[in-house]
Design a protein around this motif. Structure first.
Motif, PDB file in Angstrom:
ATOM      1  N   PHE A 173       0.848  -1.181   0.000  1.00  0.00           N
ATOM      2  CA  PHE A 173       0.000   0.000   0.000  1.00  0.00           C
ATOM      3  C   PHE A 173       0.888   1.236   0.000  1.00  0.00           C
ATOM      4  N   TYR A 174       0.487   2.272  -0.727  1.00  0.00           N
ATOM      5  CA  TYR A 174       1.176   3.557  -0.686  1.00  0.00           C
ATOM      6  C   TYR A 174       0.495   4.425   0.365  1.00  0.00           C
ATOM      7  N   ILE A 175       1.294   5.135   1.163  1.00  0.00           N
ATOM      8  CA  ILE A 175       0.753   6.138   2.082  1.00  0.00           C
ATOM      9  C   ILE A 175       1.534   7.440   1.902  1.00  0.00           C
ATOM     10  N   SER A 176       0.838   8.550   2.094  1.00  0.00           N
ATOM     11  CA  SER A 176       1.478   9.859   1.934  1.00  0.00           C
ATOM     12  C   SER A 176       2.155  10.318   3.214  1.00  0.00           C
ATOM     13  N   GLY A 177       2.141   9.475   4.216  1.00  0.00           N
ATOM     14  CA  GLY A 177       2.629   9.838   5.544  1.00  0.00           C
ATOM     15  C   GLY A 177       1.464   9.713   6.498  1.00  0.00           C
ATOM     16  N   GLY A 178       1.696   9.914   7.763  1.00  0.00           N
ATOM     17  CA  GLY A 178       0.599   9.824   8.722  1.00  0.00           C
ATOM     18  C   GLY A 178       1.087   9.383  10.081  1.00  0.00           C
ATOM     19  N   MET A 179       0.249   8.594  10.748  1.00  0.00           N
ATOM     20  CA  MET A 179       0.547   8.116  12.096  1.00  0.00           C
ATOM     21  C   MET A 179       0.422   6.599  12.143  1.00  0.00           C
ATOM     22  N   LEU A 180       1.241   5.992  13.004  1.00  0.00           N
ATOM     23  CA  LEU A 180       1.209   4.556  13.234  1.00  0.00           C
ATOM     24  C   LEU A 180       1.011   4.329  14.724  1.00  0.00           C
ATOM     25  N   GLU A 181       0.013   3.522  15.064  1.00  0.00           N
ATOM     26  CA  GLU A 181      -0.191   3.131  16.453  1.00  0.00           C
ATOM     27  C   GLU A 181      -0.078   1.618  16.516  1.00  0.00           C
ATOM     28  N   VAL A 182       0.794   1.128  17.399  1.00  0.00           N
ATOM     29  CA  VAL A 182       0.996  -0.304  17.561  1.00  0.00           C
ATOM     30  C   VAL A 182       0.597  -0.695  18.979  1.00  0.00           C
ATOM     31  N   GLN A 183      -0.315  -1.652  19.067  1.00  0.00           N
ATOM     32  CA  GLN A 183      -0.653  -2.340  20.308  1.00  0.00           C
ATOM     33  C   GLN A 183      -0.138  -3.767  20.105  1.00  0.00           C
ATOM     34  N   PRO A 184      -0.033  -4.583  21.133  1.00  0.00           N
ATOM     35  CA  PRO A 184       0.561  -5.914  20.943  1.00  0.00           C
ATOM     36  C   PRO A 184      -0.042  -6.745  19.805  1.00  0.00           C
ATOM     37  N   TYR A 185      -1.354  -6.632  19.550  1.00  0.00           N
ATOM     38  CA  TYR A 185      -1.968  -7.427  18.480  1.00  0.00           C
ATOM     39  C   TYR A 185      -2.882  -6.609  17.581  1.00  0.00           C
ATOM     40  N   ILE A 186      -2.774  -5.287  17.658  1.00  0.00           N
ATOM     41  CA  ILE A 186      -3.571  -4.395  16.817  1.00  0.00           C
ATOM     42  C   ILE A 186      -2.669  -3.268  16.328  1.00  0.00           C
ATOM     43  N   VAL A 187      -2.694  -3.024  15.007  1.00  0.00           N
ATOM     44  CA  VAL A 187      -1.896  -1.943  14.418  1.00  0.00           C
ATOM     45  C   VAL A 187      -2.821  -1.065  13.584  1.00  0.00           C
ATOM     46  N   SER A 188      -2.700   0.246  13.750  1.00  0.00           N
ATOM     47  CA  SER A 188      -3.488   1.204  12.978  1.00  0.00           C
ATOM     48  C   SER A 188      -2.558   2.144  12.235  1.00  0.00           C
ATOM     49  N   ALA A 223      -3.962   7.145   1.187  1.00  0.00           N
ATOM     50  CA  ALA A 223      -3.500   5.758   1.151  1.00  0.00           C
ATOM     51  C   ALA A 223      -4.190   5.063  -0.016  1.00  0.00           C
ATOM     52  N   MET A 224      -3.459   4.172  -0.666  1.00  0.00           N
ATOM     53  CA  MET A 224      -4.040   3.387  -1.760  1.00  0.00           C
ATOM     54  C   MET A 224      -3.231   2.120  -1.966  1.00  0.00           C
ATOM     55  N   ARG A 225      -3.860   1.150  -2.555  1.00  0.00           N
ATOM     56  CA  ARG A 225      -3.154  -0.082  -2.908  1.00  0.00           C
ATOM     57  C   ARG A 225      -2.162   0.251  -4.014  1.00  0.00           C
ATOM     58  N   ALA A 226      -0.953  -0.277  -3.904  1.00  0.00           N
ATOM     59  CA  ALA A 226       0.087   0.016  -4.901  1.00  0.00           C
ATOM     60  C   ALA A 226      -0.370  -0.383  -6.298  1.00  0.00           C
ATOM     61  N   ALA A 227      -1.165  -1.438  -6.397  1.00  0.00           N
ATOM     62  CA  ALA A 227      -1.652  -1.899  -7.700  1.00  0.00           C
ATOM     63  C   ALA A 227      -2.561  -0.863  -8.366  1.00  0.00           C
ATOM     64  N   ASP A 228      -3.113   0.084  -7.594  1.00  0.00           N
ATOM     65  CA  ASP A 228      -4.013   1.095  -8.141  1.00  0.00           C
ATOM     66  C   ASP A 228      -3.297   2.369  -8.581  1.00  0.00           C
ATOM     67  N   ILE A 229      -1.993   2.448  -8.391  1.00  0.00           N
ATOM     68  CA  ILE A 229      -1.226   3.645  -8.758  1.00  0.00           C
ATOM     69  C   ILE A 229      -0.918   3.622 -10.249  1.00  0.00           C
TER      70      ILE A 229
END
Length: 143
Positions: free
Chosen positions: A64-79, A85-91
């Motif tokens: 996936f392509y992202i223009s930047g942003g934020m990443l939140e990591v919990q032990p079993y959940i990531v946001s 954001a878009m799928r690389a195949a759609d670029i």
């Protein structure tokens, strides 16, 4: 969700791009490359323009392509929260390469209409899109 997977959500300002279980996530944080596996320590960081690469339990990889942003990591959940954001195949690689060329011209002073800060930001985003497409092609064995 099993102990060997984690739940990933990738959300842009417009829509949810991905929501599902993965075994591994790779992303470019503000301080460098991150690899996130189930049970990872909690983390909150900014993301640079680039790509998010996921590996599912069936060993399938998605980019996936992202223009930047934020990443939140919990032990079993990531946001991943991104402006864009878009799928690389759609670029559209051809359009991205043309936009990169125009941004490079603007930075070299050949186009006066765009200011330097805007051209630099556009170049970073376009380069990240192209890297995402190239990674996808490399994985598929396409040149």
């Amino acid at each position: 969700m099993t102990a060997a997977t984690l739940h990933l959500d990738i959300v842009s300002a417009e829509q949810q791009i991905f929501s599902g279980e993965v075994e591994m996530i790779f992303v470019t944080g503000e301080m460098g490359e991150l690899g996130i596996a189930p049970g990872h320590s909690q983390l909150l960081t900014t993301l640079r323009p680039g790509y998010v690469r996921t590996i599912a339990s069936n060993r399938e990889e998605e980019v996936f392509y992202i223009s930047g942003g934020m990443l939140e990591v919990q032990p079993y959940i990531v946001s991943v929260l991104a402006d864009t954001a878009m799928r690389a195949a759609d670029i559209d690689e051809t359009a991205a390469l043309l936009a990169k060329e125009n941004a490079e011209k603007a930075l070299s002073g050949k186009i006066a209409a765009i200011d330097i800060a805007k051209a630099t930001a556009e170049l970073a985003e376009i380069t990240a899109q192209i890297r995402a497409v190239q990674h996808l092609k490399k994985r598929a064995g396409v040149k």
